[in-house]
Design an enzyme around this catalytic site. Structure first.
Site, mmCIF file in Angstrom:
data_model
loop_
_atom_site.group_PDB
_atom_site.id
_atom_site.type_symbol
_atom_site.label_atom_id
_atom_site.label_comp_id
_atom_site.label_asym_id
_atom_site.label_seq_id
_atom_site.Cartn_x
_atom_site.Cartn_y
_atom_site.Cartn_z
ATOM 1 N N CYS A 1 -2.320 -3.102 -3.692
ATOM 2 C CA CYS A 1 -3.633 -2.977 -3.045
ATOM 3 C C CYS A 1 -4.653 -2.438 -4.038
ATOM 4 O O CYS A 1 -4.359 -1.542 -4.817
ATOM 5 C CB CYS A 1 -3.486 -2.029 -1.864
ATOM 6 N N CYS B 1 0.821 -1.210 0.000
ATOM 7 C CA CYS B 1 0.000 0.000 0.000
ATOM 8 C C CYS B 1 0.856 1.261 0.000
ATOM 9 O O CYS B 1 2.027 1.237 0.337
ATOM 10 C CB CYS B 1 -0.850 0.047 1.273
ATOM 11 N N CYS C 1 -5.747 1.512 -2.722
ATOM 12 C CA CYS C 1 -4.898 2.708 -2.885
ATOM 13 C C CYS C 1 -4.025 2.676 -4.139
ATOM 14 O O CYS C 1 -3.325 3.641 -4.434
ATOM 15 C CB CYS C 1 -4.046 2.919 -1.639
ATOM 16 N N CYS D 1 -3.075 4.793 2.585
ATOM 17 C CA CYS D 1 -4.182 3.849 2.368
ATOM 18 C C CYS D 1 -5.098 3.765 3.589
ATOM 19 O O CYS D 1 -4.647 3.668 4.722
ATOM 20 C CB CYS D 1 -3.675 2.463 2.031
HETATM 21 ZN ZN LIG Z 1 -3.850 0.091 0.157
#
Ligand SMILES: [Zn+2]
Length: 182
Positions: A64, A33, A67, A37
């Site tokens: 992810c 991330c 994000c 995030c």
């Molecule tokens: Zn994330």
């Protein structure tokens, strides 16, 4: 690399000013991330810090969905594959929709919607199918008691296991086992 105190602070506070300065991977989910995030805060011991998103990918982490640390959107097809992989790895646990969504980095209702749209079934229905398939396999190939099989396949109780199994295969786990071994 472990998180320094300022990095950990940035992760805790979803500090967007740190985006691009570093990325963090979560070893328990293998997802990485941006600092900003909004996904659930991971355990600090499970965090690995990367200077670039490329380094995170090279270390085996997946971007992810929420994000988008590589700047590219994760396609829904990839996301569904990821959800299936999580189900395959964790079907024996009490895998609720919330927990599944946490591990797959998305909101529960959105995950449910996307999964159903892509596959024609709900994530819960797929989870149950995976559990039942494993249970069938164990009934066939082992002499484990039903209770142990129920637990190993993620059913909350042997009674629930029996009911679910019967609904799907029109026979109880014990009669199924009897029929194939006799
Ligand atoms: Zn994330």
């Amino acid at each position: 690399m472990l998180a320094s105190n300022p990095q950990w602070h940035a992760i805790q506070t979803n500090d967007a000013s740190q985006d691009g300065h570093f990325y963090y991977g979560v070893t328990s989910t293998k997802i990485f991330c941006r600092p900003s995030c909004a996904s659930r805060l991971p355990n600090r011991d499970h965090i690995r810090i990367f200077k670039t998103s490329t380094a995170a990918v090279q270390a085996g982490f997946r971007p992810c969905k929420r994000c988008r640390p590589t700047g590219e959107a994760v396609t829904v097809t990839e996301w569904v594959q990821e959800i299936d992989a999580i189900i395959a790895a964790h079907y024996s646990e009490n895998l609720t929709l919330t927990e599944l969504a946490h591990q797959a980095h998305g909101a529960p209702s959105y995950l449910h919607h996307v999964y159903r749209q892509q596959t024609g079934q709900t994530p819960q229905a797929h989870l149950q199918a995976v559990r039942l398939a494993h249970a069938k396999d164990l009934l066939m190939t082992t002499e484990l008691p039903l209770k142990a099989i129920a637990i190993r396949c993620g059913f909350q109780s042997p009674a629930y296991f029996s009911t679910t199994f019967k609904k799907c295969y029109n026979q109880t786990p014990s009669s199924y086992r009897k029929n194939i071994t006799s």
